[in-house]
Design a protein around this motif. Structure first.
Motif, PDB file in Angstrom:
ATOM      1  N   PHE A   2       0.828  -1.204   0.000  1.00  0.00           N
ATOM      2  CA  PHE A   2       0.000   0.000   0.000  1.00  0.00           C
ATOM      3  C   PHE A   2       0.869   1.264   0.000  1.00  0.00           C
ATOM      4  O   PHE A   2       0.641   2.179  -0.792  1.00  0.00           O
ATOM      5  CB  PHE A   2      -0.935   0.004   1.215  1.00  0.00           C
ATOM      6  N   LEU A   3       1.875   1.310   0.862  1.00  0.00           N
ATOM      7  CA  LEU A   3       2.736   2.500   0.921  1.00  0.00           C
ATOM      8  C   LEU A   3       3.512   2.681  -0.384  1.00  0.00           C
ATOM      9  O   LEU A   3       3.740   3.814  -0.822  1.00  0.00           O
ATOM     10  CB  LEU A   3       3.684   2.420   2.117  1.00  0.00           C
ATOM     11  N   GLY A   4       3.912   1.584  -1.023  1.00  0.00           N
ATOM     12  CA  GLY A   4       4.561   1.674  -2.324  1.00  0.00           C
ATOM     13  C   GLY A   4       3.640   2.299  -3.364  1.00  0.00           C
ATOM     14  O   GLY A   4       4.054   3.141  -4.161  1.00  0.00           O
ATOM     15  N   ALA A   5       2.370   1.899  -3.352  1.00  0.00           N
ATOM     16  CA  ALA A   5       1.397   2.478  -4.282  1.00  0.00           C
ATOM     17  C   ALA A   5       1.085   3.927  -3.922  1.00  0.00           C
ATOM     18  O   ALA A   5       0.969   4.782  -4.794  1.00  0.00           O
ATOM     19  CB  ALA A   5       0.117   1.644  -4.284  1.00  0.00           C
ATOM     20  N   LEU A   6       0.988   4.219  -2.642  1.00  0.00           N
ATOM     21  CA  LEU A   6       0.656   5.568  -2.161  1.00  0.00           C
ATOM     22  C   LEU A   6       1.735   6.581  -2.512  1.00  0.00           C
ATOM     23  O   LEU A   6       1.437   7.673  -3.004  1.00  0.00           O
ATOM     24  CB  LEU A   6       0.452   5.548  -0.640  1.00  0.00           C
ATOM     25  N   LEU A   7       2.999   6.216  -2.269  1.00  0.00           N
ATOM     26  CA  LEU A   7       4.096   7.180  -2.353  1.00  0.00           C
ATOM     27  C   LEU A   7       4.982   7.042  -3.580  1.00  0.00           C
ATOM     28  O   LEU A   7       5.641   8.006  -3.982  1.00  0.00           O
ATOM     29  CB  LEU A   7       4.971   7.067  -1.097  1.00  0.00           C
ATOM     30  N   ALA A   8       5.049   5.840  -4.160  1.00  0.00           N
ATOM     31  CA  ALA A   8       5.972   5.615  -5.275  1.00  0.00           C
ATOM     32  C   ALA A   8       5.260   5.222  -6.565  1.00  0.00           C
ATOM     33  O   ALA A   8       5.918   4.910  -7.556  1.00  0.00           O
ATOM     34  CB  ALA A   8       6.998   4.544  -4.896  1.00  0.00           C
ATOM     35  N   GLY A   9       3.941   5.194  -6.533  1.00  0.00           N
ATOM     36  CA  GLY A   9       3.210   4.829  -7.743  1.00  0.00           C
ATOM     37  C   GLY A   9       3.410   3.387  -8.155  1.00  0.00           C
ATOM     38  O   GLY A   9       3.246   3.037  -9.316  1.00  0.00           O
ATOM     39  N   ALA A  10       3.754   2.525  -7.196  1.00  0.00           N
ATOM     40  CA  ALA A  10       4.000   1.109  -7.478  1.00  0.00           C
ATOM     41  C   ALA A  10       2.681   0.345  -7.466  1.00  0.00           C
ATOM     42  O   ALA A  10       2.337  -0.324  -6.505  1.00  0.00           O
ATOM     43  CB  ALA A  10       4.970   0.524  -6.454  1.00  0.00           C
ATOM     44  N   GLY A  11       1.918   0.467  -8.531  1.00  0.00           N
ATOM     45  CA  GLY A  11       0.644  -0.229  -8.632  1.00  0.00           C
ATOM     46  C   GLY A  11      -0.532   0.667  -8.303  1.00  0.00           C
ATOM     47  O   GLY A  11      -0.382   1.815  -7.890  1.00  0.00           O
ATOM     48  N   ASP A  12      -1.708   0.107  -8.498  1.00  0.00           N
ATOM     49  CA  ASP A  12      -2.965   0.808  -8.272  1.00  0.00           C
ATOM     50  C   ASP A  12      -3.319   0.753  -6.785  1.00  0.00           C
ATOM     51  O   ASP A  12      -3.453  -0.325  -6.215  1.00  0.00           O
ATOM     52  CB  ASP A  12      -4.064   0.150  -9.111  1.00  0.00           C
ATOM     53  N   ILE A  13      -3.469   1.911  -6.174  1.00  0.00           N
ATOM     54  CA  ILE A  13      -3.737   1.975  -4.728  1.00  0.00           C
ATOM     55  C   ILE A  13      -5.049   1.292  -4.350  1.00  0.00           C
ATOM     56  O   ILE A  13      -5.178   0.760  -3.253  1.00  0.00           O
ATOM     57  CB  ILE A  13      -3.699   3.435  -4.233  1.00  0.00           C
ATOM     58  N   THR A  14      -6.027   1.250  -5.275  1.00  0.00           N
ATOM     59  CA  THR A  14      -7.318   0.637  -4.939  1.00  0.00           C
ATOM     60  C   THR A  14      -7.198  -0.867  -4.729  1.00  0.00           C
ATOM     61  O   THR A  14      -8.066  -1.468  -4.114  1.00  0.00           O
ATOM     62  CB  THR A  14      -8.375   0.934  -6.021  1.00  0.00           C
ATOM     63  N   ARG A  15      -6.118  -1.468  -5.192  1.00  0.00           N
ATOM     64  CA  ARG A  15      -5.902  -2.901  -4.948  1.00  0.00           C
ATOM     65  C   ARG A  15      -5.663  -3.179  -3.467  1.00  0.00           C
ATOM     66  O   ARG A  15      -5.875  -4.279  -2.992  1.00  0.00           O
ATOM     67  CB  ARG A  15      -4.702  -3.375  -5.776  1.00  0.00           C
ATOM     68  N   TYR A  16      -5.216  -2.175  -2.731  1.00  0.00           N
ATOM     69  CA  TYR A  16      -4.851  -2.362  -1.325  1.00  0.00           C
ATOM     70  C   TYR A  16      -5.822  -1.702  -0.352  1.00  0.00           C
ATOM     71  O   TYR A  16      -5.635  -1.816   0.850  1.00  0.00           O
ATOM     72  CB  TYR A  16      -3.436  -1.807  -1.087  1.00  0.00           C
ATOM     73  N   THR A  17      -6.832  -1.003  -0.868  1.00  0.00           N
ATOM     74  CA  THR A  17      -7.769  -0.301   0.015  1.00  0.00           C
ATOM     75  C   THR A  17      -9.130  -0.971  -0.001  1.00  0.00           C
ATOM     76  O   THR A  17      -9.534  -1.575  -0.999  1.00  0.00           O
ATOM     77  CB  THR A  17      -7.920   1.177  -0.401  1.00  0.00           C
ATOM     78  N   ALA A  18      -9.813  -0.860   1.117  1.00  0.00           N
ATOM     79  CA  ALA A  18     -11.153  -1.421   1.244  1.00  0.00           C
ATOM     80  C   ALA A  18     -12.151  -0.551   0.481  1.00  0.00           C
ATOM     81  O   ALA A  18     -11.926   0.655   0.312  1.00  0.00           O
ATOM     82  CB  ALA A  18     -11.547  -1.491   2.723  1.00  0.00           C
ATOM     83  N   PRO A  19     -13.241  -1.150   0.024  1.00  0.00           N
ATOM     84  CA  PRO A  19     -14.275  -0.337  -0.623  1.00  0.00           C
ATOM     85  C   PRO A  19     -14.726   0.782   0.321  1.00  0.00           C
ATOM     86  O   PRO A  19     -14.909   0.564   1.518  1.00  0.00           O
ATOM     87  CB  PRO A  19     -15.408  -1.329  -0.863  1.00  0.00           C
ATOM     88  N   GLY A  20     -14.848   1.975  -0.213  1.00  0.00           N
ATOM     89  CA  GLY A  20     -15.269   3.114   0.595  1.00  0.00           C
ATOM     90  C   GLY A  20     -14.144   3.838   1.308  1.00  0.00           C
ATOM     91  O   GLY A  20     -14.364   4.891   1.892  1.00  0.00           O
ATOM     92  N   ALA A  21     -12.925   3.288   1.268  1.00  0.00           N
ATOM     93  CA  ALA A  21     -11.795   3.970   1.903  1.00  0.00           C
ATOM     94  C   ALA A  21     -11.481   5.222   1.095  1.00  0.00           C
ATOM     95  O   ALA A  21     -11.352   5.163  -0.122  1.00  0.00           O
ATOM     96  CB  ALA A  21     -10.574   3.059   1.964  1.00  0.00           C
ATOM     97  N   GLU A  22     -11.382   6.341   1.767  1.00  0.00           N
ATOM     98  CA  GLU A  22     -11.124   7.603   1.085  1.00  0.00           C
ATOM     99  C   GLU A  22      -9.636   7.929   1.139  1.00  0.00           C
ATOM    100  O   GLU A  22      -9.211   8.837   1.842  1.00  0.00           O
ATOM    101  CB  GLU A  22     -11.974   8.704   1.701  1.00  0.00           C
ATOM    102  N   VAL A  23      -8.857   7.152   0.396  1.00  0.00           N
ATOM    103  CA  VAL A  23      -7.407   7.324   0.344  1.00  0.00           C
ATOM    104  C   VAL A  23      -7.015   7.441  -1.122  1.00  0.00           C
ATOM    105  O   VAL A  23      -7.419   6.618  -1.942  1.00  0.00           O
ATOM    106  CB  VAL A  23      -6.679   6.117   0.984  1.00  0.00           C
ATOM    107  N   ARG A  24      -6.251   8.472  -1.441  1.00  0.00           N
ATOM    108  CA  ARG A  24      -5.769   8.663  -2.806  1.00  0.00           C
ATOM    109  C   ARG A  24      -4.245   8.624  -2.809  1.00  0.00           C
ATOM    110  O   ARG A  24      -3.608   9.044  -1.850  1.00  0.00           O
ATOM    111  CB  ARG A  24      -6.234  10.012  -3.362  1.00  0.00           C
ATOM    112  N   ALA A  25      -3.680   8.148  -3.905  1.00  0.00           N
ATOM    113  CA  ALA A  25      -2.222   8.122  -4.058  1.00  0.00           C
ATOM    114  C   ALA A  25      -1.688   9.544  -4.192  1.00  0.00           C
ATOM    115  O   ALA A  25      -2.375  10.438  -4.669  1.00  0.00           O
ATOM    116  CB  ALA A  25      -1.843   7.302  -5.285  1.00  0.00           C
TER     117      ALA A  25
END
Length: 168
Positions: free
Chosen positions: A55-78
């Motif tokens: 998740f942190l790799g997707a959040l901060l380094a663009g390593a993959g789609d962040i939605t793969r690691y977040t629960a439905p309805g989670a309001e977190v954007r890369a």
């Protein structure tokens, strides 16, 4: 070191507006930090720790789609554009270690310490407090919490397994 205050307003949609120019103010008073409520080490190979690192790799380094690691309805954007090229998890802790065999709906709050490297090889260290839950047999991030809780405030509800009801 200098400190400034900047008043902001947040509208119903969560958009932030700066209200005035910054004003210089005195720095904060330093007090001793309370003891941490995250006393159990989570092994690096634990599925919750792996999910947190991915998740942190997707959040901060663009390593993959962040939605793969977040629960439905989670309001977190890369963070975009991604400011780092690599994120490495240094340690993961929890109030109580997540189960090795989690059940659907189990939750945990993890304190994740990581370091990230940018394109100039500069390294920045971070602590993230992540709320997580098990869905479809995998750990997902439900929320990035603002700050770790001190030992006396960590709630057993943050990490106690819950069994979802099944109506079939």
């Amino acid at each position: 070191r200098r400190y400034f205050q900047v008043p902001v307003a947040v509208d119903a949609a969560g958009q932030v507006s700066v209200l005035t120019l910054p004003a210089e103010v005195a720095g904060p008073t330093l007090t001793p930090a309370p003891s941490s409520g995250y006393r159990s080490t989570v092994p690096p190979a634990h599925p919750a720790a792996v999910a947190a690192g991915d998740f942190l790799g997707a959040l901060l380094a663009g390593a993959g789609d962040i939605t793969r690691y977040t629960a439905p309805g989670a309001e977190v954007r890369a963070v975009t554009p991604a400011p780092y090229i690599e994120v490495i998890v240094e340690s993961v802790a929890a109030a109580d270690a997540p189960s090795e065999s989690p059940v659907e709906g189990e939750t945990a709050v993890l304190l994740v310490r990581a370091r990230a490297r940018d394109a100039t090889d500069a390294v920045t260290r971070f602590d993230y407090v992540l709320s997580m839950a098990v869905r479809s047999s995998r750990w997902e991030i439900t929320q990035i919490k603002g700050a770790p809780q001190p030992a006396e405030e960590v709630s057993a509800a943050d990490s106690v397994p819950t069994v979802p009801s099944t109506n079939q």
